[in-house]
Design an enzyme around this catalytic site. Structure first.
Site, PDB file in Angstrom:
ATOM      1  N   ARG A  33      21.560  26.894  43.693  1.00 32.81           N
ATOM      2  CA  ARG A  33      22.523  27.656  44.367  1.00 32.81           C
ATOM      3  C   ARG A  33      21.833  28.755  45.329  1.00 32.81           C
ATOM      4  NH1 ARG A  33      27.542  27.021  41.554  1.00 32.81           N
ATOM      5  NH2 ARG A  33      28.494  28.756  42.522  1.00 32.81           N
ATOM      6  N   ASN A 108      29.968  37.496  40.863  1.00 38.84           N
ATOM      7  CA  ASN A 108      29.836  36.685  41.937  1.00 38.84           C
ATOM      8  C   ASN A 108      30.776  36.885  42.851  1.00 38.84           C
ATOM      9  OD1 ASN A 108      29.279  34.601  43.620  1.00 38.84           O
ATOM     10  ND2 ASN A 108      30.005  32.961  42.211  1.00 38.84           N
ATOM     11  N   GLY A 109      30.602  36.955  44.096  1.00 35.51           N
ATOM     12  CA  GLY A 109      31.859  37.291  45.033  1.00 35.51           C
ATOM     13  C   GLY A 109      31.732  38.582  46.007  1.00 35.51           C
ATOM     14  N   HIS A 514      24.015  16.176  81.487  1.00 33.14           N
ATOM     15  CA  HIS A 514      25.103  17.331  81.916  1.00 33.14           C
ATOM     16  C   HIS A 514      24.096  18.507  81.623  1.00 33.14           C
ATOM     17  CE1 HIS A 514      28.376  14.781  82.852  1.00 33.14           C
ATOM     18  NE2 HIS A 514      28.001  14.037  81.911  1.00 33.14           N
ATOM     19  N   LYS A 617      23.232  26.947  48.162  1.00 36.39           N
ATOM     20  CA  LYS A 617      23.793  25.766  47.953  1.00 36.39           C
ATOM     21  C   LYS A 617      25.211  25.725  48.000  1.00 36.39           C
ATOM     22  CE  LYS A 617      23.967  21.335  47.229  1.00 36.39           C
ATOM     23  NZ  LYS A 617      23.616  20.410  48.138  1.00 36.39           N
TER      24      LYS A 617
HETATM   25  C1  AGP Z   1      23.830  20.870  53.949  1.00 41.92           C
HETATM   26  O1  AGP Z   1      22.461  20.297  54.012  1.00 41.92           O
HETATM   27  C2  AGP Z   1      23.949  22.309  54.233  1.00 41.92           C
HETATM   28  N1  AGP Z   1      23.143  23.218  53.155  1.00 41.92           N
HETATM   29  C3  AGP Z   1      25.558  22.832  54.237  1.00 41.92           C
HETATM   30  O2  AGP Z   1      25.588  22.614  55.726  1.00 41.92           O
HETATM   31  C4  AGP Z   1      26.647  22.294  53.456  1.00 41.92           C
HETATM   32  O3  AGP Z   1      26.945  20.984  53.873  1.00 41.92           O
HETATM   33  C5  AGP Z   1      27.926  22.991  53.935  1.00 41.92           C
HETATM   34  O4  AGP Z   1      27.604  24.588  53.368  1.00 41.92           O
HETATM   35  C6  AGP Z   1      29.048  22.567  52.959  1.00 41.92           C
HETATM   36  O5  AGP Z   1      28.851  22.650  51.785  1.00 41.92           O
HETATM   37  P1  AGP Z   1      30.006  21.746  50.907  1.00 41.92           P
HETATM   38  O6  AGP Z   1      29.825  20.334  51.183  1.00 41.92           O
HETATM   39  O7  AGP Z   1      29.437  22.110  49.372  1.00 41.92           O
HETATM   40  O8  AGP Z   1      31.335  22.272  51.282  1.00 41.92           O
END
Ligand code: AGP
Length: 622
Positions: A33, A108-109, A514, A617
């Site tokens: 994470r 967390n938060g 462009h 993550k």
């Molecule tokens: C992808 O490689 C990323 N690390 C990131 O853009 C991710 O897709 C985005 O944060 C959305 O996450 P989710 O699909 O868990 O909502």
């Protein structure tokens, strides 16, 4: 972002290492994470012991090796991704609470009103030793415990004072054998074991110990001992039937299985992952979705679709737009979730909002879901994580079934998201009568071929890896695509940025003249994603012209093209081949060489492929 784990087991006559072992193993599985410090707390007799360190989990393990800690029956653990205060030992969690440090808490938060709470608690004589917002929650729960003598009541009273987002776990000297937790706008799940129970930010925290889990809803408090799990609401009323579910993730999926990184493993799992997303969708000749609880009459009445998502999931949404508009003839917009919510979008009861999220916990997307529902829209979530907030708060859910994705850079979930979008599009076309059953069957038949075709692309990973190794010193890479190749270009650029830290831009090929063509100089690497020559001829011809244009200005052209497409050869420095499929399905294949390229380039640069700097993550704060 921030991983949380909790454990309650039997009281042993002698101190045991089981609670601590479970906490450390859980934290190791939550490492993906993203975090910058880690810590654990246990209760041994009347002593609340906290050990924590900045940096990776290994630092924490080393301290625990030098100063071993045992426990009675409970432990809590935390990996922190810094928001308030630098990633130091002192700011790491758990935090002690109370005048004598009689409580330990992890959070967390973000607690938005922490400054006022801190001032109030300091006036009451509580001493703060960190810069975090979380320490205010620790003292607040401790103060309520002193008042009520009951840790569950204390947690409930304390959380009523908190503004913002939180998952909190606490243990207290006077509540042996008990862990109490609460959540608001932040994930928390309970794992139900035999004679022991678990808490986690997600099921990865305890997936090797149990396959049974409980969902905890907004503003609920859960009290966990070795034998009993009690869930109560904000008023203290017991929830008699909290939602139970079976965890279908295999613990082995959280191991690297011989690959150098989780990302490499997840790239190579994509053929089976996509097969799993597709499995069992057709029953009795018609398409079925998991929790499609939105009434068909509602789906027939919608006049607009808005796809909301962030990052890679938003790129999957952009692919979805091409397919859904083509099959269903419903105007479809794709919007970054954080932009959608704040621009006062036009959303009515006739709008179908599709929220795409691997984790199901992305705060920007969750907030956009709530906003859409408040406006009367129906929301369908395309999600990989059962029990997570986004599907729980949506009207319907379609799960990706690609298994846990550990690497921060999303790969197999991206393909799962695209497939899920196609399934939703075909389902809508079925319900609304835009396509005949035989047309849907033909499309499904071609989709069923995709896992084998993905495998063919993966079998050529060597070629791409060689290219990546040769380009290890690249400082800038451009990606061009048209139609569904455009989101693929964006995704290729995102992968390279996030794990190899190389400046990368994805453009719509038609946009080149462009502006972006000014970036092209001698030796500039440019990936071009070429559509099938068997699709729309004009689309293919235009992209071939794009290759010529950048080549004429000195670009090194790295071309992804269908097998047998000879038109690209004269203008390409490198051609990476993908099998022939329908134009709309090509993004499932053309993105794979780009994923392999980024992964290998980051690997040869010696970077942490799975946990790139500054990234988490799941982004559980706005
Ligand atoms: C992808 O490689 C990323 N690390 C990131 O853009 C991710 O897709 C985005 O944060 C959305 O996450 P989710 O699909 O868990 O909502």
């Amino acid at each position: 972002m921030c991983g949380i784990v909790g454990y309650a087991g039997p009281q042993h006559p002698e101190p045991t290492t089981r609670p601590l072992d479970v906490a450390l193993q859980g934290l190791a599985r939550l490492e993906y994470r993203g975090y910058d410090s880690a810590g654990v707390a246990t209760l041994e007799g009347e002593r609340v012991q906290v050990t924590k360190r900045a940096g990776k989990l290994q630092n924490l393990r080393e301290v625990l090796g030098e100063n071993p800690v045992t426990a009675g029956a409970v432990a809590i653990g935390h990996t922190r991704w810094a928001t308030h205060g630098a990633p130091t030992d002192g700011n790491a969690h758990p935090h002690h609470g109370g005048y004598d440090g009689e409580l330990a808490l992890v959070h967390n938060g973000i607690i938005e009103n922490f400054a006022a709470l801190r001032a109030e608690l300091e006036r009451d004589g509580y001493t703060f030793t960190s810069d975090t917002d979380s320490e205010a929650a620790a003292h607040l729960v401790a103060r309520e415990m002193q008042r009520t003598g009951d840790l569950t009541a204390a947690m409930r009273a304390a959380t009523a004072r908190l503004e913002g987002a939180f998952t909190l776990l606490a243990i207290h000297r006077d509540a042996p054998g008990t862990v109490v937790a609460a959540r608001r706008n932040s994930p928390l799940v309970v794992g139900l074991g035999e004679g022991e129970n678990f808490l986690g930010s997600d099921v990865a925290a305890f997936v090797d110990a149990t396959q049974e889990a409980l969902e905890i809803d907004q503003d609920q408090v859960v009290t966990v001992t070795a034998d009993v799990v009690t869930v109560t609401d904000a008023e203290g009323q017991e929830i008699t039937d909290p939602r139970r579910y079976a965890i279908d993730w295999d613990a082995r999926a959280a191991q690297k299985g011989g690959y150098a990184s989780f990302m490499a493993k997840e790239i190579h799992e994509q053929a089976s992952a996509v097969a799993d997303t597709l499995r069992g969708r057709i029953e009795g000749g018609t398409l079925q979705l998991d929790d499609m609880s939105v009434d068909e009459s509602v789906l027939r009445s919608i006049d607009k679709i808005v796809v909301i998502a962030c990052g890679t999931a938003a790129h999957a949404g952009s692919v979805a737009k091409y397919a859904i508009e083509h099959w269903c003839r419903i105007p479809t917009e794709v919007e970054l979730a954080h932009e959608f919510r704040y621009r006062d979008p036009v959303v009515t009861e006739k709008t179908l909002v599709v929220a795409i999220s691997q984790s199901g916990e992305t705060m920007d997307t969750l907030m956009a879901v709530r906003h859409a529902r408040e406006q009367g829209a129906k929301v369908v979530a395309l999600c990989n994580t059962r029990g997570s907030s986004i599907p729980r708060e949506s009207d319907a859910a379609l799960y990706l079934h690609v298994g846990p994705e550990i690497a921060v850079a999303s790969t197999k979930a991206y393909l799962g998201q695209i497939i899920a979008s196609y399934l939703l599009g075909l389902y809508l076309a079925q319900v609304r009568g835009n396509l005949f059953a035989d047309e849907i069957a033909a499309l499904m038949e071609d989709l069923e071929q995709i896992p084998a075709q993905i495998q063919q692309v993966l079998d050529r990973a060597d070629e791409v890896e060689q290219l990546a190794r040769a380009m290890r010193d690249a400082t800038s890479v451009l990606f061009l695509g048209r139609h569904v190749g455009y989101p693929t270009a964006m995704e290729g650029a995102l992968k390279l940025k996030e794990i190899a830290y190389i400046h990368a831009e994805g453009f719509a090929a038609g946009e080149l003249k462009h502006g972006p063509i000014a970036l092209v100089e001698e030796g500039q690497p440019v990936f071009v994603i070429v559509p099938s020559p068997h699709g729309r001829e004009s689309l293919h011809a235009k992209v071939v012209s794009t290759i010529q244009e950048v080549r004429a200005r000195g670009a090194k052209t790295l071309v992804i093209a269908e097998e047998g497409d000879e038109d690209v050869v004269p203008y390409s420095d490198v051609v990476l081949r993908v099998p022939r499929t329908r134009t709309l399905f090509a993004p499932l294949l053309t993105v794979i060489p780009l994923q392999i390229f980024a992964c290998e380039l980051a690997t040869v640069k010696g970077l942490d492929v799975d946990q790139p700097r500054n990234l988490a993550k799941s982004v559980t704060v706005e």
